[in-house]
Write a protein that holds these residues in place. Sequence first.
Motif, PDB file in Angstrom:
ATOM      1  N   PHE A 174     100.995 -12.661 -76.034  1.00  0.00           N
ATOM      2  CA  PHE A 174     100.416 -11.316 -76.000  1.00  0.00           C
ATOM      3  C   PHE A 174     101.155 -10.400 -76.963  1.00  0.00           C
ATOM      4  O   PHE A 174     102.289 -10.659 -77.363  1.00  0.00           O
ATOM      5  CB  PHE A 174     100.419 -10.719 -74.579  1.00  0.00           C
ATOM      6  CG  PHE A 174     101.773 -10.487 -73.963  1.00  0.00           C
ATOM      7  CD1 PHE A 174     102.570  -9.385 -74.329  1.00  0.00           C
ATOM      8  CD2 PHE A 174     102.266 -11.346 -72.983  1.00  0.00           C
ATOM      9  CE1 PHE A 174     103.803  -9.165 -73.743  1.00  0.00           C
ATOM     10  CE2 PHE A 174     103.511 -11.135 -72.403  1.00  0.00           C
ATOM     11  CZ  PHE A 174     104.283 -10.037 -72.776  1.00  0.00           C
ATOM     12  N   ASP A 215      97.415  -2.714 -74.560  1.00  0.00           N
ATOM     13  CA  ASP A 215      97.363  -4.150 -74.820  1.00  0.00           C
ATOM     14  C   ASP A 215      96.501  -4.403 -76.063  1.00  0.00           C
ATOM     15  O   ASP A 215      95.319  -4.078 -76.098  1.00  0.00           O
ATOM     16  CB  ASP A 215      96.770  -4.880 -73.615  1.00  0.00           C
ATOM     17  CG  ASP A 215      97.006  -6.384 -73.671  1.00  0.00           C
ATOM     18  OD1 ASP A 215      97.252  -6.915 -74.776  1.00  0.00           O
ATOM     19  OD2 ASP A 215      96.954  -7.032 -72.611  1.00  0.00           O
ATOM     20  N   THR A 250      96.343  -7.540 -77.515  1.00  0.00           N
ATOM     21  CA  THR A 250      96.180  -8.995 -77.647  1.00  0.00           C
ATOM     22  C   THR A 250      94.780  -9.399 -78.092  1.00  0.00           C
ATOM     23  O   THR A 250      94.615 -10.214 -79.009  1.00  0.00           O
ATOM     24  CB  THR A 250      96.525  -9.690 -76.317  1.00  0.00           C
ATOM     25  OG1 THR A 250      97.758  -9.177 -75.822  1.00  0.00           O
ATOM     26  CG2 THR A 250      96.627 -11.189 -76.491  1.00  0.00           C
TER      27      THR A 250
END
Length: 443
Positions: free
Chosen positions: A258, A268, A270
């Motif tokens: 990640f 995030d 990712t």
Amino acid sequence: MAVFSKSNVPQFSVDVYQNEYLPEGGREVNAIVTVTSTGGGTTGGRPLPGSTASASAAVVIMVDCSGSMEYPPTKMRNARDATAVAIDTLRDGVAFAVVAGTHQAREVYPADGGLAIAGPATRAQAKLALRKLTSGGGTAIGTWLRLADRLLATGDVAIRHGILLTDGRNEHESPEALRDTLDACAGRFTCDARGVGTDWEVKEVTGIASALLGSADIVADPAGLAADFQALMEKAMGKEVADVALRLWTPQGAEIAFVKQVAPTVEDLTARRTEVGPRAGDYPTGSWGDESRDYHVSVRVPPAGIGQEMLAARLSLVLPAPDGTSQVLGQGLVRAVWTDDMAASTRISPQVAHYTGQAELAQVIQQGLEARKAGDLDGATAKLGRAVQLANASGNEDTAKLLAKVVDVVDAASGTVRLKARVADADEMTLETRSTKTVRVKK
């Protein structure tokens, strides 16, 4: 630490913090990457002295003009005043436009399908046009964003930015339509989103900001809009370089688990990877001025024996060029070394530990508030108690203060709390909206 610079581009430095030691067979390597940009934020998107280049920045302000903006009547007036302040904060030479948003989008100024160039005359004209803003109609935020995208595309500019204000839920288009719009606009411009009052949907506003790499916040009292818009515009004027990507290369057998931005907020990245070559991918970071951000990179490596070492990942900050090439602004390395020294292999990097806790803090706040809304009082107490414990341990005083408006803290160190019987909507929404804000590691 690696430092790269080039004329007219801020100087970027990259620092990597990690414990590179793994036990025999260990596979998970974690690193905190601090990226710092300096030397920008001084021209505010204007051509540099002596340059003949056109403006390099454009901003579109999207103002909610739906019927609910009339309740109370001061809300619409505050929105007009705040937009006027934002226009006054524009630096000469920056391209701009103002959009009125209801169940459809209308360009209020310059109202010619394009952008105006900020100067004394255009600022005065724009503020005159603002006086005609009235409320009425529904809310379809996707139409506002698509018009902003079209307007920004008319300018030959590097930095494209939006500021969006709403006071209600996106009731006049489907969630899928808004999601399609965000997908279409992602990477084309950045956008800060603000919810005014307490009748809007937190996940909608934070979702817009997240998709478009901007900030989200609540302005519970409309009287606070002018100061907030001024600060937003000042920050936008400080951006000097757009579309910077974090490029990660991994060797054969290694893969990225990640990538998260962890400061100043948790985001995030990712799933936003774009493949750019064998074993390399780009993660978007948006535009930069004078600032510093932290990223948590986790890499899975092939297991190896004692004494072996490898380069787990090479990370580069890159600025793509129209011809398909990329300028490297900074680089750092993530390493893995296998050892039988238990003390070395079990030590957790203080930076990694801190931000792992901050990411959990954001998660348990959101889970706790969801449980509270669903009537799961035991679950809410447990999650929000853990949040209090994490905020206390990490020194995140701002979040601790917001939590204290939702729970009665019995013992912060152990996370012992009681849910408050009554919580103001503004306090709950502020905690949810700001749950991803983090504090940095104490040096």
